[in-house]
Structure formats: structure tokens, C-alpha cells
Design a protein around this motif. Structure first.
Motif, PDB file in Angstrom:
ATOM      1  N   GLN A  13      45.113 -20.878  -9.223  1.00  0.00           N
ATOM      2  CA  GLN A  13      44.161 -21.987  -9.262  1.00  0.00           C
ATOM      3  C   GLN A  13      44.504 -22.991  -8.169  1.00  0.00           C
ATOM      4  O   GLN A  13      45.660 -23.406  -8.054  1.00  0.00           O
ATOM      5  CB  GLN A  13      44.212 -22.648 -10.644  1.00  0.00           C
ATOM      6  N   GLU A  26      43.504 -26.692  -6.661  1.00  0.00           N
ATOM      7  CA  GLU A  26      42.799 -27.956  -6.922  1.00  0.00           C
ATOM      8  C   GLU A  26      43.007 -28.870  -5.726  1.00  0.00           C
ATOM      9  O   GLU A  26      44.137 -29.149  -5.335  1.00  0.00           O
ATOM     10  CB  GLU A  26      43.309 -28.601  -8.207  1.00  0.00           C
ATOM     11  N   GLN A  71      37.916 -27.213  -7.431  1.00  0.00           N
ATOM     12  CA  GLN A  71      38.914 -26.405  -8.139  1.00  0.00           C
ATOM     13  C   GLN A  71      38.421 -24.958  -8.142  1.00  0.00           C
ATOM     14  O   GLN A  71      37.385 -24.647  -8.724  1.00  0.00           O
ATOM     15  CB  GLN A  71      39.120 -26.880  -9.574  1.00  0.00           C
TER      16      GLN A  71
END
Length: 769
Positions: free
Chosen positions: A446, A448, A458
Motif C-alpha cells: 500500500q 499513501e 492511496q
């Protein structure tokens, strides 16, 4: 994928009145509120309060937990709503499930005023992901086993993320247990609930403290539940010759029952944390439940047409439940902004039940049944998360999860025919024991990134695999599914530092088949013994080892405006295109437990479906919107849903258990002259019908649930809370109709169920020691 404008067009006729009702006060507020971002600045501890001696009556901004929770929601790239301690305590609920029914877009499937299956966006059980501290519940734990006093907060996510998991077509509810070990706490809550003259006492103790590098948070809860449940159902079956002729009633039957269920339970939990050095922390989170209960019920059956197998029945049950859960987490920080979290956990639960049932016909006992159930579940889990800052507001995280579960289900069911004394095992054809193993693994990444002061992104990718194996009497069951989920969330602020922002999410999510879907032991309908034929309206039930997960492509768009004092206005739309929809289907099969074909209901992948909707929310203080109004905190939310299943002809070919709309309206008022706060909440769901297949249709009655409370503060360390759940009880009616045919007749069967509900009154003394 359908374009957003096309998605919303069918909803416009219903959207206007809902929008006007929910946002009329909010529109006035938006025009009068000053154009500056909300700030979270704690008030001095010695600040004078209105009404105190010597205190000037000045206009003030009261900073509460709600303002902090709204600030977290505002900064989160993925849409997230936080429910903190104030809302958890407000109505003195007996379980977490009862708290959830007042959240925007959330409904429960149980009776009004009681817990039940959690549904987000009107979607049935299984579409909503439930987490405990960011991990799947497992090991027999349910929301009815958790009390609000054990919680720190609840997080609601409308769209899945790579970190929280993609088994969330409708959304995710993350239950966070008490974890703040920095704040000193020692509190006791003593309460009693009355429902239909049955008293249910409870006691809760919480303590938190810090001793050097060691800190802890402990919680203990004792309770007794005692509830009376009534129900009534009627079944009418008709037969019409296919060659032509008059309709004949073949069954006209009415069943009534009354049961009393009780349970004594102790819940123990906590968090122990050690600071091992400037960069390392170790924590342990034990949790245990001990429960003993039982029930007595009496049923009667009146048969005006057809053959009755009993007219009265009595049943006695004893139950024991034990659960032990231990989770550990090690956190370490490294140079360069890298952080590592590693965790592991073990949980085990045991459920034992002993049920005895006796049926009578014409005043003479004619059948008895003795069922013994033993269910043992064990779960081992491990996982981790590596987070690295890439400079500025850019952060990359990767993680892994492994989970292994073992379920051993032992059952013994013996039926005795009276007065002959002839006995037989009802599970002889399927085996008394069922052993199942589940292995789940996942890897995710992930990213961000706050690109500018206005843009934040994101992006995530999650791969997950679930393998289920089960040993049944007729062979090994094996099911494996893998899903790759790309996920993208974006937020755009119309002005840097401003209060208006737009959210967008494009995701792939899924709904995994349950163990019951895959490897359910066959269950024979008691109306038709296995040595003969049955009907489509009274099928046997079994699992399907070839079932596949449902996959959904989703689009979410939202506009949010944040107000002073923690208020927020929100309007959003969502769209989900679901592939391989799972639904129970009845078909005539050649089965191992009968010499003739039988109708069997199994879960099947029946094709594709679409669901979409509009969700509105407004939360603000009335005196900030209307001059000279009372300082009432208002919470309103409304949703409109539309869905269709491609393989089933309409009308009402919607997703199972999804109403056309839901609405919530709540208010709280703190009196200035008295240390008294009062409030209430009304939840509304209309009646609706679902065409479940070409031959089966169900209808569900409208529901309204009114809750209210009053809180009297004696001093900063003592207060008394009075609350009422389901204050205006309303009985509910639901119907199920099944059309079928045999070689010579068309058969129509209709069952109508009637369930009354009760008001629950609670009083609780809350002390800070």
C-alpha cells in the motif's frame, strides 16, 4: 462498468425527498458558518462551565471526542468513520451489535431491540467484513459476545483497503478493544436491564495505569441475560391438477412457540505493554469468555387440513461456551523512518449443548429426540507490517498474513418413537463428526502519498488465498480460491486547508464462501422422512464443495463538508458489479440418503448482480444553523438502494435482504440549568419484497426502532444513565412463498411468520474511582 451518472439516474425520484429532509438544516448551517477549518484545541481543565457560580456566560466552543474523531475522518485518505467512547456509552447497550444499529447505513437482521447479523448498505450477511483490532474474529466469537465497555472505538470503512482486507463488498467494521494504556483509569459500571419483567444485571470494571516502562489496561464484565421470546407461523399449501381442475388445500397449519433463554457470562480482557527500549515495544492482549446458559420452550401445532405429527412439544437445553484468545505484537522503529510490526495470536473456543425434545399427539407422547453437540475451534495467526517513509508525506507499507483454523464438530442425534421405544440415529448416513481445516494467506502493498496540499492518493494491491478441507462420511471436501484485488483511493480538497473535499475509490472486493456453504452436513427435512419423496417447499439442505467466491468491482464517490465543533455534511454514491453471486437454489437430486430423488437446497453461483445507492449524512449543532435555537446535537443519515440480479426476472429481483432505503435520526441535548443530558434515535426501514428465484418470493415487514436515554451527572466521578431500547415496540410479519410442481399437480406453499418485540429498560450507575 456503468458510468456514475447512469448509476444514479434510477434513484432520482426517491432522492429528492430524502435529501430535503436530511440536509435542509444543514444548508442553513453551511451559509452561516464561518469559512475556516475546524481546529482541535483542548479546553483548560479549570475552564468555567455555564451555570457555575462566578462563571461568565460566554459563547464557547466545547471540544469533545467527536471533534477529534471527525478530524481523523477528515485526514484519512480512504473513507473512514470513527465512533468513540461517547457514542459507545450513550444508550448503555448490552452488546456491540446494538450499538451498530444506530450507525449511518447499518442495519441488523434480528428482532427490533436485539442484536442480529450486521448489514451495511442494505446487503445481507457476509458482505460486511467484521474485524477485531484489525484482524478477523474467528474462533466462534460474535458481536453479541462483546460489550461496549470493552471497546475503545469502532471504525467504519465504506471501501476496502489493502491493509484491512478485500472481503468487504459492502464495507468493513473494525472493532478496536480498549488499548489506551497511557491514560490512568479506574471505573466501575453497575447496571440492570428489564425486558418483559425479566431482570438482567451486569457489572463492568476497567482499570489502566503505567508503572515505569510497563503499562496495562484491564477490563472485566459480568452479566446475566434472561429473555422471553414468542413467535407464531402459519403454513398453507395448495395443489392444483396440471390437467385442469379445482384447487385443493393440502396443508393448513399454525405453529406457536414460547421460549425462555438465559445466560450467565464473564468476559475478561486487557492489554499489557512493555517499552523495551527507545525503539521497541512489546504488547500482549489476552481475552477470555466463560458462559453457561440454557432454555426452555413449549410449542403447539394446530392442523386444520393435512396430517399432524404432533400437537404439543416441550424442549430443554443446556449450553456452555468457553473462549480463550491471546494476541501479541512487537513494534520496532529503525533509522530512516522505517517501522516494523510483527504479531501472532492463538484462540480456542468450545461450545457444548445438550437438547431434549418431546412431542405429543392427542395427549400421548409419540416421539422424543436427544441432541448432543460439541464444537471445538482453534485458530493460529501471524502477520506483520513494514512501513517506510519515502520523504515528506509519502509512505509505503507492505504486509503479510497467515491464518490456520481447525474446526471439529461432533454431533449425536437420536430419535425415539414412543411408546414402542424404537430408536434410530438421525446422523447415521452422514457421520456424527465433521472435521474441517482452513488455511488463509495474504500479501499486500500500500502506497499513501499526499501529492500536494490538495491531493492525496492511496494505491494498494492485495493477494489472498483461502483453502478449505473437510472430512465427511461420503468423502473429502476440498475448496480453494484466490483473489487479486487492486485498490485505489483519492481525496481532493477544493482549497488547501479548506473544509470541502471530494473522495473517490475504485476497488475490487469479494465475498468468500463460508464453511457452511462448502461442507455443510446434509440436513433432512423432518416433514418428509428420508425413505420417501419430499417437496420443493420442504427441501433437504446441504453444502456445495464447488462453490466459488463472489467478486465485485466497486466505485465510490463522495462530497464532504466539515463544520466547526466536529460537524460534517456528506453525500456519496456507490456502485458494485458482482460476479458469481451466491444464492441457495432448490433442485431435484439423486441423493445417497434416499432411494428416491429428493429436493435439496444448496448454495449455487447463479450469475451476476448489480447494487448501487446514494448515502447522505449530516451531523451538527442546531444552534449553529438556526439563530436562538437550542444547543441540540443532531445526527441524521439516509440511504437509498437499488439492486438487481441478472438471472432472475423482476420485479423485486434485488439482492437478498436489501430494503429500498434506510434512515436514522438522532438528537442529544445537554441542559444548561441541570446536570442532565437527554437524547434519542429513530431507525427506519421500509417493508420490501425479494424475488429469490423463479419459484420463491419473500416479503419483510417495515421496521422502526426508537431508542432514548437520560444521563444525570452527580459529580465528575459519578453519573446515572437511564435508557430504553425499542421504546415503541412493533410486531413484525414476514412471508415466504414457494411454487413447485410434481408429475400431476402445481403446488403453492406460503408460510407467514409473526414475531412480537419488547421494550428493554436499563439503568446504570457509572463511577470513576
Amino acid at each position: 462498468m456503468t458510468a456514475p451518472s447512469q448509476t444514479i439516474r434510477p434513484l432520482k425520484p426517491m432522492l429528492a425527498p430524502v435529501l430535503a429532509t436530511l440536509l435542509m438544516p444543514a444548508a442553513a448551517l453551511a451559509q452561516t458558518a464561518p469559512a475556516r477549518p475546524a481546529t482541535v484545541t483542548p479546553a483548560p481543565a479549570d475552564a468555567a462551565q455555564p451555570g457555575e457560580d462566578g462563571a461568565a456566560r460566554l459563547e464557547r466552543v466545547e471540544i469533545t471526542g467527536a471533534a477529534v474523531e471527525t478530524a481523523i475522518r477528515r485526514e484519512s485518505t480512504a473513507a473512514k468513520t470513527i465512533i468513540g467512547r461517547d457514542e459507545l456509552d450513550r444508550y448503555a447497550d448490552q452488546s456491540v451489535a446494538e450499538v451498530l444499529k444506530r450507525l449511518p447505513g447499518v442495519t441488523l437482521g434480528g428482532r427490533p431491540g436485539r442484536g442480529g447479523a450486521v448489514r451495511m448498505r442494505g446487503m445481507g450477511s457476509g458482505y460486511t467484513q467484521i474485524l477485531i483490532n484489525g484482524e478477523r474474529m474467528g474462533a466462534g466469537l460474535s458481536l453479541d459476545d462483546l460489550t461496549p465497555e470493552q471497546l475503545d472505538r469502532i471504525e467504519v470503512l465504506r471501501a476496502p483497503t489493502a491493509e484491512t482486507g478485500a472481503q468487504a463488498i459492502a464495507g468493513t467494521i473494525n472493532i478496536v478493544l480498549r488499548e489506551d494504556v497511557r491514560k490512568r483509569l479506574n471505573s466501575v459500571n453497575l447496571g440492570i436491564t428489564d425486558e418483559d419483567d425479566h431482570l438482567q444485571p451486569s457489572a463492568n470494571w476497567s482499570r489502566a495505569d503505567q508503572l515505569g516502562d510497563f503499562s496495562y489496561n484491564l477490563n472485566a464484565h459480568l452479566m446475566r441475560s434472561d429473555r422471553l421470546t414468542d413467535s407464531r407461523s402459519s403454513t398453507r399449501e395448495t395443489s392444483t391438477p396440471l390437467a385442469g381442475g379445482a384447487e385443493a388445500v393440502t396443508l393448513d397449519q399454525t405453529d406457536t412457540s414460547e421460549s425462555r433463554d438465559w445466560r450467565n457470562a464473564a468476559h475478561l480482557g486487557g492489554r499489557l505493554q512493555w517499552k523495551l527500549g527507545p525503539a521497541d515495544t512489546l504488547s500482549l492482549s489476552p481475552f477470555a469468555i466463560l458462559s453457561h446458559g440454557g432454555g426452555d420452550s413449549r410449542a403447539s401445532r394446530r392442523t386444520d387440513t393435512g396430517t399432524a405429527d404432533f400437537d404439543t412439544a416441550t424442549q430443554q437445553t443446556e449450553r456452555d461456551f468457553r473462549l480463550l484468545r491471546l494476541n501479541g505484537q512487537w513494534t520496532s522503529r529503525f533509522e530512516g523512518g522505517t517501522r516494523l510490526e510483527a504479531r501472532g495470536g492463538y484462540s480456542r473456543s468450545n461450545f457444548d449443548a445438550d437438547t431434549r425434545r418431546t412431542e405429543s399427539l392427542g395427549g400421548i407422547d409419540n416421539r422424543s429426540q436427544h441432541d448432543i453437540t460439541s464444537l471445538d475451534e482453534q485458530w493460529w495467526s501471524t502477520g506483520g507490517k513494514l512501513t517506510r517513509s519515502l520523504g515528506g508525506d509519502h509512505q509505503l507499507a507492505t504486509g503479510w498474513e497467515f491464518e490456520r483454523g481447525q474446526r471439529d464438530d461432533g454431533r449425536s442425534s437420536v430419535q425415539t418413537l414412543l411408546p414402542s421405544g424404537t430408536t434410530r440415529s438421525l446422523l447415521a448416513d452422514f457421520g456424527d463428526n465433521l472435521s474441517a481445516r482452513t488455511l488463509r494467506s495474504a500479501f499486500w502493498a500500500q502506497d499513501e502519498w499526499a501529492v500536494t496540499g490538495q491531493w492525496a492518493l492511496q494505491g494498494g494491491l492485495r493477494w489472498e488465498s483461502i483453502t478449505t478441507r473437510s472430512d465427511l462420511a461420503d468423502g473429502l471436501v476440498h475448496n480453494r480460491s484466490t483473489v487479486l484485488s487492486p485498490l485505489l483511493h483519492a481525496i481532493y480538497r477544493l482549497e488547501e486547508g479548506g473544509r470541502d473535499q471530494i473522495r473517490a475509490s475504485l476497488t475490487r472486493s469479494y465475498r468468500a464462501p463460508t464453511l457452511q456453504n462448502i461442507a455443510a452436513r446434509p440436513s433432512i427435512n423432518s416433514r418428509f422422512p428420508a425413505n420417501g419423496a419430499n417437496t420443493a417447499s420442504s427441501p433437504d439442505r446441504a453444502g456445495n464443495p464447488d462453490i466459488r467466491p463472489e467478486l465485485a468491482t466497486g466505485l465510490d464517490l463522495a462530497f464532504e463538508r466539515y463544520l466547526d465543533g466536529g460537524g460534517v455534511l456528506s453525500a456519496s454514491v456507490f456502485h458494485r458489479r458482482i460476479h458469481d453471486l451466491i444464492r441457495n437454489q432448490t433442485a431435484l437430486e439423486t441423493v445417497s440418503w434416499s432411494s428416491v430423488p429428493r429436493f435439496v437446497s444448496r448454495p449455487q453461483n447463479i450469475g451476476n448482480a448489480t447494487t448501487e445507492g446514494v448515502e447522505l449524512e449530516a451531523k451538527f449543532r442546531l444552534d449553529e444553523a438556526v439563530a436562538n435555537a437550542w444547543p441540540v446535537d443532531l445526527r441524521t443519515a439516509g440511504s437509498v438502494f437499488r439492486s438487481r440480479v441478472d438471472g432472475i426476472a423482476g420485479p423485486d429481483n434485488r439482492l437478498d435482504q436489501q430494503p429500498g432505503w434506510t434512515a436514522n435520526v438522532g438528537a442529544d441535548y445537554k441542559l444548561r440549568e441541570l446536570p442532565l443530558t437527554v437524547g434519542g434515535n429513530m431507525a427506519l426501514t421500509p417493508s420490501y419484497a425479494v424475488q429469490q428465484s423463479t419459484s420463491q418470493r419473500s416479503t419483510t415487514d417495515a421496521r422502526r426502532v426508537l431508542d432514548a436515554y437520560a444521563l444525570w451527572r452527580f459529580s465528575p466521578v459519578a453519573q446515572l444513565r437511564l435508557s430504553a431500547s425499542n421504546l415503541v415496540p412493533r410486531d413484525e410479519t414476514s412471508t415466504t412463498s414457494v411454487a413447485s410442481a410434481d408429475a400431476t399437480n402445481a403446488i403453492q406453499s406460503t408460510t407467514t411468520a409473526f414475531e412480537p418485540s419488547q421494550t428493554s429498560w436499563s439503568i446504570r450507575l457509572e463511577l470513576k474511582l
